[in-house]
Design an enzyme around this catalytic site. Structure first.
Site, PDB file in Angstrom:
ATOM      1  N   ARG A 175      10.426  17.674   1.555  1.00 57.83           N
ATOM      2  CA  ARG A 175      10.097  19.080   1.344  1.00 57.83           C
ATOM      3  C   ARG A 175      11.206  19.690   0.493  1.00 57.83           C
ATOM      4  O   ARG A 175      12.357  19.223   0.503  1.00 57.83           O
ATOM      5  CB  ARG A 175      10.000  19.824   2.673  1.00 57.83           C
ATOM      6  CG  ARG A 175       8.949  19.283   3.644  1.00 57.83           C
ATOM      7  CD  ARG A 175       8.985  20.051   4.949  1.00 57.83           C
ATOM      8  NE  ARG A 175       7.958  19.611   5.895  1.00 57.83           N
ATOM      9  CZ  ARG A 175       8.156  18.709   6.847  1.00 57.83           C
ATOM     10  NH1 ARG A 175       9.368  18.165   7.004  1.00 57.83           N
ATOM     11  NH2 ARG A 175       7.184  18.357   7.663  1.00 57.83           N
ATOM     12  N   LYS A 233      11.202  20.365   9.775  1.00 61.11           N
ATOM     13  CA  LYS A 233      10.728  21.509  10.547  1.00 61.11           C
ATOM     14  C   LYS A 233      11.130  21.368  12.009  1.00 61.11           C
ATOM     15  O   LYS A 233      11.219  20.268  12.544  1.00 61.11           O
ATOM     16  CB  LYS A 233       9.203  21.625  10.425  1.00 61.11           C
ATOM     17  CG  LYS A 233       8.733  22.012   9.024  1.00 61.11           C
ATOM     18  CD  LYS A 233       7.226  22.173   8.983  1.00 61.11           C
ATOM     19  CE  LYS A 233       6.752  22.644   7.615  1.00 61.11           C
ATOM     20  NZ  LYS A 233       5.281  22.797   7.556  1.00 61.11           N
ATOM     21  N   HIS A 279       5.987  20.632  -4.036  1.00 56.52           N
ATOM     22  CA  HIS A 279       5.275  19.981  -2.936  1.00 56.52           C
ATOM     23  C   HIS A 279       4.267  18.963  -3.457  1.00 56.52           C
ATOM     24  O   HIS A 279       3.884  18.043  -2.721  1.00 56.52           O
ATOM     25  CB  HIS A 279       4.579  21.036  -2.072  1.00 56.52           C
ATOM     26  CG  HIS A 279       4.594  20.717  -0.616  1.00 56.52           C
ATOM     27  ND1 HIS A 279       5.758  20.629   0.123  1.00 56.52           N
ATOM     28  CD2 HIS A 279       3.584  20.432   0.254  1.00 56.52           C
ATOM     29  CE1 HIS A 279       5.468  20.324   1.379  1.00 56.52           C
ATOM     30  NE2 HIS A 279       4.156  20.197   1.477  1.00 56.52           N
ATOM     31  N   ARG A 292       5.770  15.612  -3.293  1.00 56.82           N
ATOM     32  CA  ARG A 292       5.698  15.086  -1.926  1.00 56.82           C
ATOM     33  C   ARG A 292       4.295  14.538  -1.638  1.00 56.82           C
ATOM     34  O   ARG A 292       4.151  13.456  -1.067  1.00 56.82           O
ATOM     35  CB  ARG A 292       6.061  16.192  -0.938  1.00 56.82           C
ATOM     36  CG  ARG A 292       5.887  15.855   0.544  1.00 56.82           C
ATOM     37  CD  ARG A 292       6.445  17.002   1.379  1.00 56.82           C
ATOM     38  NE  ARG A 292       5.960  17.061   2.743  1.00 56.82           N
ATOM     39  CZ  ARG A 292       6.542  16.467   3.777  1.00 56.82           C
ATOM     40  NH1 ARG A 292       7.638  15.740   3.588  1.00 56.82           N
ATOM     41  NH2 ARG A 292       6.062  16.591   4.995  1.00 56.82           N
ATOM     42  N   HIS A 337       5.977  14.294   9.770  1.00 57.89           N
ATOM     43  CA  HIS A 337       4.871  15.005  10.404  1.00 57.89           C
ATOM     44  C   HIS A 337       4.941  14.804  11.918  1.00 57.89           C
ATOM     45  O   HIS A 337       5.057  13.676  12.401  1.00 57.89           O
ATOM     46  CB  HIS A 337       3.521  14.479   9.906  1.00 57.89           C
ATOM     47  CG  HIS A 337       3.170  14.951   8.536  1.00 57.89           C
ATOM     48  ND1 HIS A 337       2.220  14.326   7.744  1.00 57.89           N
ATOM     49  CD2 HIS A 337       3.624  16.002   7.801  1.00 57.89           C
ATOM     50  CE1 HIS A 337       2.116  14.967   6.587  1.00 57.89           C
ATOM     51  NE2 HIS A 337       2.951  15.989   6.606  1.00 57.89           N
ATOM     52  N   TYR A 344      -4.465  12.366   3.876  1.00 60.08           N
ATOM     53  CA  TYR A 344      -4.326  11.477   2.722  1.00 60.08           C
ATOM     54  C   TYR A 344      -5.240  10.256   2.797  1.00 60.08           C
ATOM     55  O   TYR A 344      -5.273   9.455   1.862  1.00 60.08           O
ATOM     56  CB  TYR A 344      -2.869  11.006   2.606  1.00 60.08           C
ATOM     57  CG  TYR A 344      -1.903  12.138   2.393  1.00 60.08           C
ATOM     58  CD1 TYR A 344      -1.775  12.756   1.150  1.00 60.08           C
ATOM     59  CD2 TYR A 344      -1.110  12.614   3.433  1.00 60.08           C
ATOM     60  CE1 TYR A 344      -0.896  13.808   0.956  1.00 60.08           C
ATOM     61  CE2 TYR A 344      -0.232  13.660   3.252  1.00 60.08           C
ATOM     62  CZ  TYR A 344      -0.128  14.259   2.011  1.00 60.08           C
ATOM     63  OH  TYR A 344       0.733  15.308   1.820  1.00 60.08           O
TER      64      TYR A 344
END
Length: 302
Positions: free
Chosen positions: A150, A175, A244, A247, A270, A279
């Site tokens: 990110r 995150k 992004h 990424r 994630h 994806y």
């Protein structure tokens, strides 16, 4: 019939629209949308009055709209109009039930992330540099793509033990403060090796940031976006590329080659596999299992 309500479905809808126009000052556009969606409800009710409509029937009506090809957002809008109508009957006229409360619309399909093909990424990142800041920019863009970072993770990197260039890996904080170790591919390591001597000539005293401005301080996210826009304008063939997207391209290309969803989930950081499954629309080639084999810019030169 609740007190003060006119008889008939159509008459009650007309009274509700008058209420929206006079009391809520709804626009003509809003009223037109509500009228269309409420007319759908009348048709679906098939002659039954609004006082007879149940929650189960509303759920069935929404299902019929969706099955008939109405987009999830349009079904959600219809449910919102119906909910408002029945809420008006309850609040303004003492009707006993709002059968739409608690009914959720069908989920809209998640938009697929936009990514570049391997050849497009290669052409973008292999473009010639013209000055010291271009050397820095290439190192940033290579690292975004090489490691699936990110933008905030990239800019938080410091030149310290968490960045192990000898091992070809970095520890990043994502995150919710979750840390993970990401691999750094061969092309990104080469770009960093070209940038670090130049960084030493720019960096301000006591500034630990890996990537710095021309005045030696840590870069901002806006500055990176601006530099990528500039780079793409010069080398990208007119395609809009944002950080992004690099990424997304990383995830798509590794997943295409390896088919290893769990590995990609870990590299992206994630928390849920569902975030990575977006994806899986790609056709997997099942060529390899691990990053060094899968990532197009991590492969060893022969």
């Amino acid at each position: 019939m609740a007190e003060g309500l006119p008889p008939g479905f159509e008459a009650q809808i007309a009274a509700y629209l008058d209420y929206l126009r006079a009391q809520r000052r709804a626009s003509a556009h809003t009223l037109s949308n509500y009228r269309r969606d409420l007319n759908r409800l009348v048709e679906l009710a098939g002659g039954r009055g609004p006082e007879t409509v149940t929650t189960a029937q509303i759920r069935g009506f929404a299902g019929r709209l969706h099955a008939g090809g109405l987009a999830p957002r349009s079904v959600a809008r219809a449910l919102s109009a119906w909910r408002g109508f029945f809420r008006w009957r309850v609040r303004q006229h003492g009707a006993a039930l709002n059968p739409v409360e608690g009914i959720r619309p069908p989920k809209a399909a998640r938009p697929l992330p936009k990514s570049l093909g391997p050849d497009a990424v290669g052409a973008l990142l292999d473009a010639p540099v013209e000055n010291d800041l271009d050397v820095r920019d290439r190192a940033m863009f290579e690292l975004l793509y090489s490691s699936g970072l990110r933008l905030a993770e990239l800019l938080a990197l410091d030149l310290d033990a968490r960045l192990d260039l000898a091992a070809g890996e970095a520890t990043v904080t994502g995150k919710r403060g979750k840390t993970r170790i990401v691999p750094i591919g061969r092309a990104a390591l080469e770009a960093l090796a070209a940038w670090l001597p130049l960084r030493a000539t720019l960096v301000a005293a006591d500034e630990p940031a890996l990537f710095v401005t021309r005045t030696g301080t840590r870069l901002s996210q806006g500055a990176v976006r601006s530099r990528l826009d500039r780079w793409v304008l010069r080398h990208g063939g007119g395609t809009h590329v944002h950080p992004h997207m690099l990424r997304h391209s990383f995830a798509s290309h590794v997943l295409q080659s390896s088919g290893d969803l769990r590995a990609v989930q870990e590299m992206l950081g994630h928390a849920s596999i569902q975030s990575t499954q977006v994806y899986t629309h790609l056709d997997f080639q099942h060529l390899a299992k691990v990053y060094d084999q899968a990532h197009p810019r991590a492969k060893k030169r022969s």
